[in-house]
Design a protein around this motif. Sequence first.
Motif, PDB file in Angstrom:
ATOM      1  N   GLY A 145      27.664 -33.914   7.108  1.00 57.70           N
ATOM      2  CA  GLY A 145      27.605 -34.850   5.988  1.00 57.70           C
ATOM      3  C   GLY A 145      28.406 -36.111   6.251  1.00 57.70           C
ATOM      4  N   LEU A 146      29.611 -35.934   6.802  1.00 60.22           N
ATOM      5  CA  LEU A 146      30.455 -37.092   7.142  1.00 60.22           C
ATOM      6  C   LEU A 146      29.792 -37.961   8.208  1.00 60.22           C
ATOM      7  CD1 LEU A 146      34.024 -35.497   7.320  1.00 60.22           C
ATOM      8  CD2 LEU A 146      33.277 -37.284   5.749  1.00 60.22           C
ATOM      9  N   ALA A 147      29.269 -37.316   9.234  1.00 60.08           N
ATOM     10  CA  ALA A 147      28.610 -38.053  10.320  1.00 60.08           C
ATOM     11  C   ALA A 147      27.417 -38.839   9.776  1.00 60.08           C
ATOM     12  CB  ALA A 147      28.161 -37.085  11.412  1.00 60.08           C
ATOM     13  N   ASN A 148      26.683 -38.231   8.867  1.00 58.92           N
ATOM     14  CA  ASN A 148      25.531 -38.904   8.275  1.00 58.92           C
ATOM     15  C   ASN A 148      25.967 -40.127   7.463  1.00 58.92           C
ATOM     16  OD1 ASN A 148      22.753 -39.228   7.559  1.00 58.92           O
ATOM     17  ND2 ASN A 148      23.239 -38.341   5.578  1.00 58.92           N
ATOM     18  N   ARG A 149      27.000 -39.955   6.654  1.00 56.12           N
ATOM     19  CA  ARG A 149      27.489 -41.091   5.851  1.00 56.12           C
ATOM     20  C   ARG A 149      28.057 -42.200   6.736  1.00 56.12           C
ATOM     21  NH1 ARG A 149      28.606 -36.763   2.685  1.00 56.12           N
ATOM     22  NH2 ARG A 149      30.826 -36.578   3.118  1.00 56.12           N
ATOM     23  N   ALA A 150      28.548 -41.817   7.906  1.00 54.85           N
ATOM     24  CA  ALA A 150      29.077 -42.812   8.842  1.00 54.85           C
ATOM     25  C   ALA A 150      27.968 -43.456   9.677  1.00 54.85           C
ATOM     26  CB  ALA A 150      30.107 -42.153   9.768  1.00 54.85           C
ATOM     27  N   GLY A 151      26.732 -43.009   9.453  1.00 52.13           N
ATOM     28  CA  GLY A 151      25.604 -43.586  10.195  1.00 52.13           C
ATOM     29  C   GLY A 151      25.517 -43.105  11.632  1.00 52.13           C
ATOM     30  N   LYS A 152      26.004 -41.900  11.909  1.00 52.44           N
ATOM     31  CA  LYS A 152      26.035 -41.387  13.275  1.00 52.44           C
ATOM     32  C   LYS A 152      25.029 -40.262  13.510  1.00 52.44           C
ATOM     33  CE  LYS A 152      29.472 -44.112  14.153  1.00 52.44           C
ATOM     34  NZ  LYS A 152      29.191 -45.371  14.837  1.00 52.44           N
ATOM     35  N   CYS A 153      24.030 -40.147  12.624  1.00 54.32           N
ATOM     36  CA  CYS A 153      23.005 -39.109  12.742  1.00 54.32           C
ATOM     37  C   CYS A 153      21.622 -39.737  12.840  1.00 54.32           C
ATOM     38  CB  CYS A 153      22.998 -38.207  11.509  1.00 54.32           C
ATOM     39  SG  CYS A 153      24.447 -37.207  11.302  1.00 54.32           S
ATOM     40  N   THR A 154      20.733 -39.030  13.518  1.00 50.73           N
ATOM     41  CA  THR A 154      19.336 -39.436  13.568  1.00 50.73           C
ATOM     42  C   THR A 154      18.490 -38.229  13.186  1.00 50.73           C
ATOM     43  OG1 THR A 154      19.780 -41.012  15.319  1.00 50.73           O
ATOM     44  CG2 THR A 154      17.507 -40.330  15.070  1.00 50.73           C
ATOM     45  N   PHE A 155      17.418 -38.471  12.443  1.00 49.34           N
ATOM     46  CA  PHE A 155      16.514 -37.416  12.002  1.00 49.34           C
ATOM     47  C   PHE A 155      15.107 -37.741  12.459  1.00 49.34           C
ATOM     48  CE2 PHE A 155      19.803 -38.206   8.859  1.00 49.34           C
ATOM     49  CZ  PHE A 155      20.457 -36.983   8.849  1.00 49.34           C
ATOM     50  N   GLY A 156      14.269 -36.738  12.511  1.00 48.66           N
ATOM     51  CA  GLY A 156      12.876 -36.944  12.905  1.00 48.66           C
ATOM     52  C   GLY A 156      12.697 -36.609  14.366  1.00 48.66           C
ATOM     53  N   GLU A 157      11.743 -35.750  14.624  1.00 43.50           N
ATOM     54  CA  GLU A 157      11.527 -35.229  15.975  1.00 43.50           C
ATOM     55  C   GLU A 157      11.389 -36.329  17.030  1.00 43.50           C
ATOM     56  OE1 GLU A 157       8.059 -32.664  18.217  1.00 43.50           O
ATOM     57  OE2 GLU A 157       8.230 -32.491  16.050  1.00 43.50           O
ATOM     58  N   GLU A 158      10.532 -37.311  16.765  1.00 47.77           N
ATOM     59  CA  GLU A 158      10.288 -38.358  17.773  1.00 47.77           C
ATOM     60  C   GLU A 158      11.532 -39.207  18.033  1.00 47.77           C
ATOM     61  OE1 GLU A 158       7.687 -38.332  19.721  1.00 47.77           O
ATOM     62  OE2 GLU A 158       7.013 -36.622  18.550  1.00 47.77           O
TER      63      GLU A 158
ATOM     64  N   SER B 130      17.318 -23.038  12.136  1.00 48.88           N
ATOM     65  CA  SER B 130      16.864 -21.739  12.659  1.00 48.88           C
ATOM     66  C   SER B 130      15.409 -21.443  12.316  1.00 48.88           C
ATOM     67  CB  SER B 130      17.759 -20.618  12.128  1.00 48.88           C
ATOM     68  OG  SER B 130      17.722 -20.595  10.714  1.00 48.88           O
ATOM     69  N   ASP B 131      14.886 -22.079  11.270  1.00 51.97           N
ATOM     70  CA  ASP B 131      13.493 -21.825  10.881  1.00 51.97           C
ATOM     71  C   ASP B 131      12.538 -22.949  11.298  1.00 51.97           C
ATOM     72  OD1 ASP B 131      14.534 -23.642   9.079  1.00 51.97           O
ATOM     73  OD2 ASP B 131      13.664 -22.694   7.307  1.00 51.97           O
ATOM     74  N   THR B 132      12.924 -23.690  12.333  1.00 54.45           N
ATOM     75  CA  THR B 132      12.061 -24.745  12.880  1.00 54.45           C
ATOM     76  C   THR B 132      10.859 -24.091  13.557  1.00 54.45           C
ATOM     77  OG1 THR B 132      13.968 -26.161  13.265  1.00 54.45           O
ATOM     78  CG2 THR B 132      12.005 -26.677  14.529  1.00 54.45           C
ATOM     79  N   GLY B 133       9.710 -24.730  13.474  1.00 56.09           N
ATOM     80  CA  GLY B 133       8.496 -24.207  14.108  1.00 56.09           C
ATOM     81  C   GLY B 133       8.647 -24.109  15.617  1.00 56.09           C
ATOM     82  N   ASP B 134       7.910 -23.193  16.216  1.00 52.82           N
ATOM     83  CA  ASP B 134       8.016 -22.927  17.659  1.00 52.82           C
ATOM     84  C   ASP B 134       7.776 -24.161  18.515  1.00 52.82           C
ATOM     85  OD1 ASP B 134       8.568 -20.296  17.082  1.00 52.82           O
ATOM     86  OD2 ASP B 134       6.531 -19.585  17.468  1.00 52.82           O
ATOM     87  N   GLN B 135       6.772 -24.960  18.147  1.00 50.30           N
ATOM     88  CA  GLN B 135       6.419 -26.131  18.948  1.00 50.30           C
ATOM     89  C   GLN B 135       7.558 -27.162  18.946  1.00 50.30           C
ATOM     90  OE1 GLN B 135       2.591 -27.619  17.828  1.00 50.30           O
ATOM     91  NE2 GLN B 135       2.490 -29.075  19.514  1.00 50.30           N
ATOM     92  N   THR B 136       8.088 -27.456  17.772  1.00 47.79           N
ATOM     93  CA  THR B 136       9.186 -28.419  17.651  1.00 47.79           C
ATOM     94  C   THR B 136      10.437 -27.880  18.348  1.00 47.79           C
ATOM     95  OG1 THR B 136       8.303 -29.170  15.536  1.00 47.79           O
ATOM     96  CG2 THR B 136      10.608 -29.714  16.003  1.00 47.79           C
ATOM     97  N   ARG B 137      10.718 -26.598  18.134  1.00 47.84           N
ATOM     98  CA  ARG B 137      11.883 -25.950  18.757  1.00 47.84           C
ATOM     99  C   ARG B 137      11.810 -26.088  20.283  1.00 47.84           C
ATOM    100  NH1 ARG B 137      14.807 -20.628  17.470  1.00 47.84           N
ATOM    101  NH2 ARG B 137      13.926 -21.019  15.438  1.00 47.84           N
TER     102      ARG B 137
END
Length: 106
Positions: free
Chosen positions: A12-25, A43-50
């Motif tokens: 949460g702290l890292a996200n608020r500090a702008g140090k996170c990225t989301f989205g597979e691509e 842990s419940d990510t789909g097999d292909q993405t994992r």
Amino acid sequence: MVSNSAYLNIIGLANRAGKCTFGEELIVKEIQSKKSKLVLIASDTGDQTRKKLTDKCVFYNIPFFFVDERETLSQAVGKSGRVAVSIHEQGFAKKLMTLLDENNRG
């Protein structure tokens, strides 16, 4: 089981500090450019993405951990439907790895 709230707080702290990225691509691009210091995968990510994310991490030598379900990960960053998070700041990555190592040892 060890409480995971500490590592979720750091995300949460890292996200608020702008140090996170989301989205597979976007995460794959960060891994390839070596910008990513740590990848957290729900842990419940789909097999292909994992497989895609773990293969990239292994190839580019980026540490990764499997963490709680996507719901818990999403709540930590205040966004819904997040299955993976890339941390691109060494301090946050180091702290998270320490906490996750402790949790994974049981």
